[in-house]
Scaffold this active site. Structure first.
Site, PDB file in Angstrom:
ATOM      1  N   PHE A  10       0.633 -10.403   5.742  1.00  0.00           N
ATOM      2  CA  PHE A  10       0.644  -9.125   5.155  1.00  0.00           C
ATOM      3  C   PHE A  10      -0.424  -9.184   3.901  1.00  0.00           C
ATOM      4  O   PHE A  10      -0.446 -10.070   3.147  1.00  0.00           O
ATOM      5  CB  PHE A  10       2.038  -8.768   4.307  1.00  0.00           C
ATOM      6  CG  PHE A  10       2.137  -7.590   3.704  1.00  0.00           C
ATOM      7  CD1 PHE A  10       2.338  -6.335   4.479  1.00  0.00           C
ATOM      8  CD2 PHE A  10       2.185  -7.758   2.201  1.00  0.00           C
ATOM      9  CE1 PHE A  10       2.514  -5.065   3.661  1.00  0.00           C
ATOM     10  CE2 PHE A  10       2.119  -6.501   1.515  1.00  0.00           C
ATOM     11  CZ  PHE A  10       2.222  -4.967   2.330  1.00  0.00           C
ATOM     12  N   GLY A  11      -1.330  -8.157   4.051  1.00  0.00           N
ATOM     13  CA  GLY A  11      -2.326  -8.084   3.108  1.00  0.00           C
ATOM     14  C   GLY A  11      -2.244  -6.763   2.020  1.00  0.00           C
ATOM     15  O   GLY A  11      -1.907  -5.907   2.816  1.00  0.00           O
ATOM     16  N   TYR A  12      -2.163  -6.990   0.869  1.00  0.00           N
ATOM     17  CA  TYR A  12      -2.353  -5.685   0.052  1.00  0.00           C
ATOM     18  C   TYR A  12      -3.439  -5.595  -0.839  1.00  0.00           C
ATOM     19  O   TYR A  12      -3.347  -4.540  -1.844  1.00  0.00           O
ATOM     20  CB  TYR A  12      -0.794  -5.799  -0.724  1.00  0.00           C
ATOM     21  CG  TYR A  12      -0.670  -7.226  -1.701  1.00  0.00           C
ATOM     22  CD1 TYR A  12      -1.305  -7.084  -2.941  1.00  0.00           C
ATOM     23  CD2 TYR A  12      -0.378  -8.433  -1.124  1.00  0.00           C
ATOM     24  CE1 TYR A  12      -0.965  -8.336  -3.994  1.00  0.00           C
ATOM     25  CE2 TYR A  12      -0.152  -9.535  -1.893  1.00  0.00           C
ATOM     26  CZ  TYR A  12      -0.678  -9.588  -3.192  1.00  0.00           C
ATOM     27  OH  TYR A  12      -0.755 -10.720  -4.006  1.00  0.00           O
ATOM     28  N   GLY A  13      -4.244  -6.482  -0.951  1.00  0.00           N
ATOM     29  CA  GLY A  13      -5.417  -6.616  -1.563  1.00  0.00           C
ATOM     30  C   GLY A  13      -6.702  -6.475  -0.830  1.00  0.00           C
ATOM     31  O   GLY A  13      -6.800  -5.786   0.142  1.00  0.00           O
ATOM     32  N   GLU A  96      -7.891 -17.966  -1.869  1.00  0.00           N
ATOM     33  CA  GLU A  96      -6.758 -17.364  -2.689  1.00  0.00           C
ATOM     34  C   GLU A  96      -6.261 -18.417  -3.899  1.00  0.00           C
ATOM     35  O   GLU A  96      -5.308 -18.459  -4.262  1.00  0.00           O
ATOM     36  CB  GLU A  96      -5.423 -16.935  -1.989  1.00  0.00           C
ATOM     37  CG  GLU A  96      -5.875 -15.910  -1.024  1.00  0.00           C
ATOM     38  CD  GLU A  96      -6.360 -14.529  -1.550  1.00  0.00           C
ATOM     39  OE1 GLU A  96      -6.104 -14.483  -2.642  1.00  0.00           O
ATOM     40  OE2 GLU A  96      -6.527 -13.883  -0.773  1.00  0.00           O
TER      41      GLU A  96
END
Length: 322
Positions: A10-13, A96
């Site tokens: 899940f990517g949110y950036g 990251e």
């Protein structure tokens, strides 16, 4: 439920618009009980140790929250084959490394109180205990810090605007992100700083007057990446991961196609195999020279063909990520 033999991420950036790895499919989803906020410092991508940028992380909704609102964060889920997951996650761990850790959270596809989760996905989030966590501040202060920050991956404003554009395209609301976007766009207009998808026709005419403000001078210098690119380079998946995940230089072995006729020290656009723009950079060689070494290993040209004294077509410090 998520299919067997696949890992879900899940990517949110920045993973929403520049995953930097091959995937089987992607789809929009959300997580419950978490909020996306610009509370994480960035000294390795969108800022420096001296002048950290700000990027997003997730904060958990307090258990004693008295509001009736359930926090939702929309993002993009990538399906990765189980066989490919280990090297991809290893590269993402490096990307990251500035305070983020892997977690597993439920992801949902449809909104509603009784909706069952689609399954679990890996999520990178930076906790409040990591050394680069900056925490809460006013929207005005966060916007000003983002506006003035530049790091090895490029301008902090490009990160913000790409994130906001991704959310606009999804048709979802994120009050925190959109408020900071509004404030940063005002600062850009005030100081005549171009948007990431705008081309500066005349760099000399667009330069800011000399200023004692070092951050504005850095923004000024970065305008060279927003002139009209003179060529395009398509690169393979390995090269995409090298430059976007591990801050490596672009080598000829990763180039699969070139378009354009340009001298050395020219700005070019870098695209992946799907023709998505991922980067821009200043070349060490002309298009004529690059054409001689496309797809070659270093040993086949470095210091063996006359004129090739630099191993990289574009050095990592002459690359920005889009």
């Amino acid at each position: 439920m998520c299919e067997d033999m696949f890992v879900y991420l899940f990517g949110y950036g920045s993973l929403m618009w520049r995953p930097g790895f091959p995937y089987s499919r992607k789809f929009n989803a959300y997580i419950k009980g978490w909020k996306r906020v610009f509370y994480q410092g960035s000294t390795d991508h969108r800022g420096t140790v001296e002048n950290p940028g700000r990027v997003v992380t997730l904060i958990k909704q307090p258990e004693d929250d008295k509001s009736n609102e359930v926090w939702l964060t929309w993002g993009t889920v990538y399906s990765i084959s189980d066989d490919a997951a280990m090297p991809i996650l290893k590269n993402l761990d490096y990307r990251e490394k500035g305070g983020y850790e892997r977690h597993e959270l439920d992801v949902f596809l449809e909104e509603g109180g009784d909706v069952e989760p689609y399954g679990k996905a890996i999520v990178y989030l930076a906790t409040t205990e990591n050394l680069e966590f900056l925490g809460e501040d006013t929207s005005e202060n966060i916007a000003n810090q983002i506006f003035r920050s530049i790091g090895p991956s490029g301008r902090n404003i490009d990160y913000l605007l790409k994130l906001a554009n991704s959310l606009h395209d999804m048709g979802v609301t994120d009050k925190h992100v959109f408020e900071i976007e509004r404030l940063v766009l005002e600062l850009m207009n005030q100081h005549k700083i171009n948007h990431h998808n705008e081309t500066i026709e005349n760099i000399t005419d667009s330069l800011l007057s000399s200023s004692p403000d070092k951050s504005l001078e850095l923004l000024n210098q970065h305008k060279r990446f927003y002139s009209k690119p003179l060529g395009q380079l398509w690169i393979d998946d390995g090269a995409v991961q090298a430059i976007s995940q591990r801050a490596k230089s672009l080598l000829p072995v990763g180039i699969i196609k070139m378009v354009g006729d340009f001298p050395k020290d020219s700005l070019v656009t870098i695209l992946d195999v799907n023709s998505s723009q991922i980067s821009r950079g200043i070349t060490n060689y002309s298009s004529e020279d690059i054409n001689l070494i496309i797809g070659k290993q270093s040993k086949d040209y470095f210091n063996t063909i006359t004129g090739f004294t630099n191993e990289a077509v574009i050095d990592h410090n002459n690359l920005i990520l889009l």
